[in-house]
Write a protein that holds these residues in place. Structure first.
Motif, PDB file in Angstrom:
ATOM      1  N   PHE A 273      -0.022  -7.335  -7.074  1.00 24.69           N
ATOM      2  CA  PHE A 273       0.483  -6.222  -7.875  1.00 24.69           C
ATOM      3  C   PHE A 273       0.821  -4.996  -7.018  1.00 24.69           C
ATOM      4  O   PHE A 273       1.734  -4.236  -7.353  1.00 24.69           O
ATOM      5  N   ILE A 274       0.089  -4.796  -5.931  1.00 24.48           N
ATOM      6  CA  ILE A 274       0.429  -3.686  -5.025  1.00 24.48           C
ATOM      7  C   ILE A 274       1.867  -3.817  -4.552  1.00 24.48           C
ATOM      8  O   ILE A 274       2.653  -2.857  -4.587  1.00 24.48           O
ATOM      9  N   PHE A 275       2.246  -5.019  -4.133  1.00 31.13           N
ATOM     10  CA  PHE A 275       3.567  -5.185  -3.525  1.00 31.13           C
ATOM     11  C   PHE A 275       4.664  -5.467  -4.545  1.00 31.13           C
ATOM     12  O   PHE A 275       5.842  -5.233  -4.255  1.00 31.13           O
ATOM     13  N   VAL A 276       4.306  -5.950  -5.731  1.00 32.21           N
ATOM     14  CA  VAL A 276       5.305  -6.006  -6.809  1.00 32.21           C
ATOM     15  C   VAL A 276       5.825  -4.607  -7.089  1.00 32.21           C
ATOM     16  O   VAL A 276       7.039  -4.377  -7.172  1.00 32.21           O
ATOM     17  N   LEU A 277       4.912  -3.665  -7.233  1.00 32.22           N
ATOM     18  CA  LEU A 277       5.298  -2.283  -7.533  1.00 32.22           C
ATOM     19  C   LEU A 277       6.062  -1.655  -6.372  1.00 32.22           C
ATOM     20  O   LEU A 277       7.127  -1.051  -6.562  1.00 32.22           O
ATOM     21  N   LEU A 312       1.432   4.750   6.851  1.00 39.04           N
ATOM     22  CA  LEU A 312       0.670   4.676   8.096  1.00 39.04           C
ATOM     23  C   LEU A 312      -0.600   5.506   8.026  1.00 39.04           C
ATOM     24  O   LEU A 312      -1.700   5.029   8.363  1.00 39.04           O
ATOM     25  N   ILE A 313      -0.487   6.768   7.610  1.00 36.57           N
ATOM     26  CA  ILE A 313      -1.657   7.648   7.548  1.00 36.57           C
ATOM     27  C   ILE A 313      -2.752   7.044   6.667  1.00 36.57           C
ATOM     28  O   ILE A 313      -3.937   7.035   7.027  1.00 36.57           O
ATOM     29  N   SER A 314      -2.361   6.495   5.529  1.00 38.20           N
ATOM     30  CA  SER A 314      -3.349   5.992   4.570  1.00 38.20           C
ATOM     31  C   SER A 314      -4.113   4.791   5.105  1.00 38.20           C
ATOM     32  O   SER A 314      -5.248   4.526   4.680  1.00 38.20           O
ATOM     33  N   ARG A 315      -3.524   4.051   6.041  1.00 41.04           N
ATOM     34  CA  ARG A 315      -4.204   2.851   6.559  1.00 41.04           C
ATOM     35  C   ARG A 315      -5.336   3.192   7.511  1.00 41.04           C
ATOM     36  O   ARG A 315      -6.168   2.336   7.823  1.00 41.04           O
ATOM     37  N   TYR A 316      -5.386   4.431   7.993  1.00 40.99           N
ATOM     38  CA  TYR A 316      -6.496   4.863   8.838  1.00 40.99           C
ATOM     39  C   TYR A 316      -7.678   5.374   8.019  1.00 40.99           C
ATOM     40  O   TYR A 316      -8.817   5.389   8.490  1.00 40.99           O
ATOM     41  N   ILE A 317      -7.422   5.811   6.794  1.00 40.10           N
ATOM     42  CA  ILE A 317      -8.467   6.448   5.992  1.00 40.10           C
ATOM     43  C   ILE A 317      -9.667   5.542   5.726  1.00 40.10           C
ATOM     44  O   ILE A 317     -10.821   5.993   5.783  1.00 40.10           O
ATOM     45  N   PRO A 318      -9.464   4.219   5.456  1.00 38.44           N
ATOM     46  CA  PRO A 318     -10.643   3.369   5.209  1.00 38.44           C
ATOM     47  C   PRO A 318     -11.594   3.239   6.399  1.00 38.44           C
ATOM     48  O   PRO A 318     -12.690   2.706   6.236  1.00 38.44           O
ATOM     49  N   LEU A 319     -11.199   3.715   7.580  1.00 37.77           N
ATOM     50  CA  LEU A 319     -12.118   3.713   8.713  1.00 37.77           C
ATOM     51  C   LEU A 319     -13.275   4.683   8.490  1.00 37.77           C
ATOM     52  O   LEU A 319     -14.327   4.567   9.123  1.00 37.77           O
ATOM     53  N   ILE A 320     -13.070   5.677   7.610  1.00 38.11           N
ATOM     54  CA  ILE A 320     -14.133   6.617   7.260  1.00 38.11           C
ATOM     55  C   ILE A 320     -14.926   6.000   6.103  1.00 38.11           C
ATOM     56  O   ILE A 320     -14.394   5.854   5.001  1.00 38.11           O
ATOM     57  N   PRO A 321     -16.170   5.580   6.347  1.00 40.75           N
ATOM     58  CA  PRO A 321     -16.923   4.840   5.325  1.00 40.75           C
ATOM     59  C   PRO A 321     -16.963   5.515   3.956  1.00 40.75           C
ATOM     60  O   PRO A 321     -16.844   4.847   2.930  1.00 40.75           O
ATOM     61  N   SER A 322     -17.106   6.839   3.943  1.00 39.69           N
ATOM     62  CA  SER A 322     -17.220   7.541   2.659  1.00 39.69           C
ATOM     63  C   SER A 322     -15.909   7.562   1.879  1.00 39.69           C
ATOM     64  O   SER A 322     -15.901   7.834   0.681  1.00 39.69           O
ATOM     65  N   VAL A 363       3.400   9.485  -2.599  1.00 35.36           N
ATOM     66  CA  VAL A 363       2.332   8.827  -3.354  1.00 35.36           C
ATOM     67  C   VAL A 363       2.483   7.308  -3.274  1.00 35.36           C
ATOM     68  O   VAL A 363       1.500   6.575  -3.106  1.00 35.36           O
ATOM     69  N   LEU A 364       3.712   6.826  -3.378  1.00 37.17           N
ATOM     70  CA  LEU A 364       3.973   5.390  -3.286  1.00 37.17           C
ATOM     71  C   LEU A 364       3.522   4.840  -1.936  1.00 37.17           C
ATOM     72  O   LEU A 364       2.835   3.814  -1.864  1.00 37.17           O
ATOM     73  N   GLY A 365       3.908   5.506  -0.854  1.00 37.01           N
ATOM     74  CA  GLY A 365       3.543   5.047   0.476  1.00 37.01           C
ATOM     75  C   GLY A 365       2.048   5.140   0.725  1.00 37.01           C
ATOM     76  O   GLY A 365       1.438   4.209   1.268  1.00 37.01           O
ATOM     77  N   PHE A 366       1.438   6.264   0.328  1.00 38.19           N
ATOM     78  CA  PHE A 366      -0.005   6.459   0.545  1.00 38.19           C
ATOM     79  C   PHE A 366      -0.813   5.390  -0.185  1.00 38.19           C
ATOM     80  O   PHE A 366      -1.715   4.767   0.394  1.00 38.19           O
ATOM     81  N   SER A 367      -0.519   5.185  -1.452  1.00 30.55           N
ATOM     82  CA  SER A 367      -1.294   4.218  -2.245  1.00 30.55           C
ATOM     83  C   SER A 367      -1.056   2.791  -1.760  1.00 30.55           C
ATOM     84  O   SER A 367      -1.967   1.956  -1.798  1.00 30.55           O
ATOM     85  N   ASN A 368       0.141   2.489  -1.282  1.00 33.66           N
ATOM     86  CA  ASN A 368       0.443   1.154  -0.786  1.00 33.66           C
ATOM     87  C   ASN A 368      -0.442   0.801   0.413  1.00 33.66           C
ATOM     88  O   ASN A 368      -1.122  -0.229   0.430  1.00 33.66           O
ATOM     89  N   TYR A 370      -3.183   2.430   1.682  1.00 29.75           N
ATOM     90  CA  TYR A 370      -4.613   2.610   1.475  1.00 29.75           C
ATOM     91  C   TYR A 370      -5.223   1.440   0.703  1.00 29.75           C
ATOM     92  O   TYR A 370      -6.243   0.865   1.110  1.00 29.75           O
ATOM     93  N   LEU A 371      -4.596   1.066  -0.405  1.00 26.13           N
ATOM     94  CA  LEU A 371      -5.160   0.005  -1.225  1.00 26.13           C
ATOM     95  C   LEU A 371      -5.071  -1.352  -0.534  1.00 26.13           C
ATOM     96  O   LEU A 371      -5.978  -2.185  -0.653  1.00 26.13           O
ATOM     97  N   MET A 372      -4.000  -1.575   0.211  1.00 27.02           N
ATOM     98  CA  MET A 372      -3.871  -2.841   0.936  1.00 27.02           C
ATOM     99  C   MET A 372      -5.011  -3.019   1.939  1.00 27.02           C
ATOM    100  O   MET A 372      -5.649  -4.079   2.008  1.00 27.02           O
ATOM    101  N   VAL A 373      -5.274  -1.987   2.722  1.00 31.68           N
ATOM    102  CA  VAL A 373      -6.337  -2.067   3.722  1.00 31.68           C
ATOM    103  C   VAL A 373      -7.705  -2.188   3.047  1.00 31.68           C
ATOM    104  O   VAL A 373      -8.562  -2.956   3.501  1.00 31.68           O
ATOM    105  N   CYS A 374      -7.922  -1.456   1.966  1.00 26.52           N
ATOM    106  CA  CYS A 374      -9.200  -1.558   1.254  1.00 26.52           C
ATOM    107  C   CYS A 374      -9.444  -2.980   0.770  1.00 26.52           C
ATOM    108  O   CYS A 374     -10.564  -3.502   0.871  1.00 26.52           O
ATOM    109  N   VAL A 375      -8.416  -3.611   0.237  1.00 31.30           N
ATOM    110  CA  VAL A 375      -8.566  -4.988  -0.252  1.00 31.30           C
ATOM    111  C   VAL A 375      -8.908  -5.931   0.890  1.00 31.30           C
ATOM    112  O   VAL A 375      -9.861  -6.721   0.814  1.00 31.30           O
ATOM    113  N   LEU A 376      -8.145  -5.867   1.970  1.00 34.66           N
ATOM    114  CA  LEU A 376      -8.332  -6.832   3.049  1.00 34.66           C
ATOM    115  C   LEU A 376      -9.607  -6.587   3.856  1.00 34.66           C
ATOM    116  O   LEU A 376     -10.141  -7.514   4.469  1.00 34.66           O
ATOM    117  N   MET A 377     -10.099  -5.339   3.870  1.00 35.02           N
ATOM    118  CA  MET A 377     -11.362  -5.069   4.562  1.00 35.02           C
ATOM    119  C   MET A 377     -12.568  -5.313   3.658  1.00 35.02           C
ATOM    120  O   MET A 377     -13.675  -5.557   4.153  1.00 35.02           O
TER     121      MET A 377
END
Length: 422
Positions: A273-277, A312-322, A363-368, A370-377
């Protein structure tokens, strides 16, 4: 999805930084060809104005990526990961070289023959994408989560790099004769050289790093048959892996793909659903449905660059545990809430100005990303090597399925504006 990294030893840690950097470069190489195409699509709109290049090329790319990934996911336990990834990078290298030669051979003149040739190359890109994404994520699933995150960040970085270069070439060649074509050729030549370097890095450097050898040997002990070529290339005795192949050690008691899928169905659907949108809006809508604004020809380029930067920026955010979401329920809720962006883009294209559109694209790029990395990690740990590889391939299969459907749905934006068929 990634292997457990809780009991690290000095041997395991040796080469970790180098492996992380190489994963970033290989991630960049897995998408730089496609992002180069999306960044120069204003050139293809100039050469093929009646053929909807952005939407057609996306629609050509995706079924080949999805179909190839379906075959690979079904047969992942029998496919040698090393050969699969090397073949993928070679296909990208030859494809970008072919695009360069087609343009040179036709002197940049648009014809149905050259357009078909470009479509055939883009189809090969789709096959290469499936080979590499499934192969690399399945391979890195045997290792530590940082490698997956670095690979995904590299994929996003390819978009930022190509967008930055495209803005640079627009500024340099804007008032130069045949400037669009010169900028496109620069992109293709750079992509060709970069893909060649990825072949070298993966084939001769990555497999010989101590931490990579450790994880692959561990996967072989757990019954993985996909790492034998990598172990041989790293100079590790193959008697162990041959014994595993002969005796089916660790394979008969592994979970089936069906069992793995049912245990991780929410993660698979989240990626779908992330990539459908995302693909229902990016990049076709941004090139054809945002209207004319003060930025003129720069407008779609700025929107594409904005998406890539925030992705790109959003994919680094999950490195911060909180700041990393690990709750399966909340990930799914956020994925579904993204669909509110569809009416938001529709009404902004009609009534909003370029500032509001730029914000929505952010918003589209950030959520794409961030959520992708959260799922795969966040995908479950604790599986054996063969199961981790299979799970990586299954998740990529759903990811590419979402991209395929999103690219098809992107055509619906043309209904009612009189340009669906050209």
């Amino acid at each position: 999805m990634a292997g457990d990294d809780s009991s690290q030893t000095p041997v395991r840690l040796e080469g970790k930084f180098g492996a992380t950097v190489i994963c970033w470069i290989l991630g960049l190489g897995s998408l730089i060809c496609w992002n180069s195409l999306t960044s120069v699509e204003d050139y293809y709109y100039d050469v093929f104005p009646e053929y909807h290049p952005s939407r057609v090329l996306s629609l050509v790319y995706q079924p080949f990526a999805f179909g190839t990934m379906a075959l690979l996911a079904y047969n992942e336990s029998k496919v040698d990961t090393r050969k699969r990834n090397i073949v993928g990078y070679i296909m990208f290298f030859l494809g970008t070289l072919a695009l360069f030669l087609v343009d040179i051979g036709t002197y940049g003149k648009g014809s149905i023959e050259s357009y078909i040739g470009i479509c055939l190359v883009v189809a090969s890109f789709g096959m290469a994408d499936a080979l590499i994404q499934g192969g690399m994520l399945g391979d890195l699933a045997l290792m530590c989560p940082e490698f997956i995150q670095s690979f995904l960040v590299g994929m996003a970085a390819s978009g930022v790099l190509t967008s930055a270069l495209r803005l640079f070439t627009e500024a340099v060649f804007n008032n130069v004769y045949n400037g669009l074509r010169k900028g496109a050729l620069l992109f293709l030549s750079m992509s060709t050289l970069f893909e060649f370097s990825c072949i070298f890095l993966y084939a001769f450097v990555f497999s010989k790093l101590p931490i990579v050898k450790y994880y692959r040997k561990k996967a072989a002990l757990e019954g993985s048959k996909t790492v034998s070529s990598d172990l041989s290339a790293a100079g590790i005795q193959t008697d162990l892996t041959q014994k595993l192949v002969d005796e089916d050690i660790g394979y008969l008691d592994r979970l089936s793909n069906k069992e793995l899928l049912f245990q991780n169905l929410d993660y698979a659907l989240d990626l779908f659903f992330i990539f459908v949108l995302t693909l229902s809006i990016f990049p076709g809508f941004l090139y054809e449905n945002t209207g004319e604004h003060q930025l003129g020809s720069w407008y779609p380029l700025v929107l594409v660059a904005t998406f890539n930067i925030w992705d790109l920026i959003s994919r680094y955010i999950p490195l911060i545990p909180s700041l990393k979401i690990e709750s399966r329920k909340w990930i799914t809720i956020l994925v579904l809430l993204r669909f509110l962006l569809v009416p938001a883009f529709y009404f902004t294209a009609i009534y909003g100005d370029q500032g509001w559109m730029t914000m929505l694209v952010s918003v589209l790029g950030f959520s794409n990303g961030y959520l992708m990395v959260c799922v795969l990690m966040a995908a479950p740990k604790g599986y054996k090597g063969p199961e981790q590889n299979a799970l990586g391939n299954l998740l990529v299969f759903f990811l590419l399925g979402g991209i395929f459907l999103g690219a098809a749905l992107d055509w619906l934006w043309l209904i009612g504006n009189g340009s669906f068929f050209g």
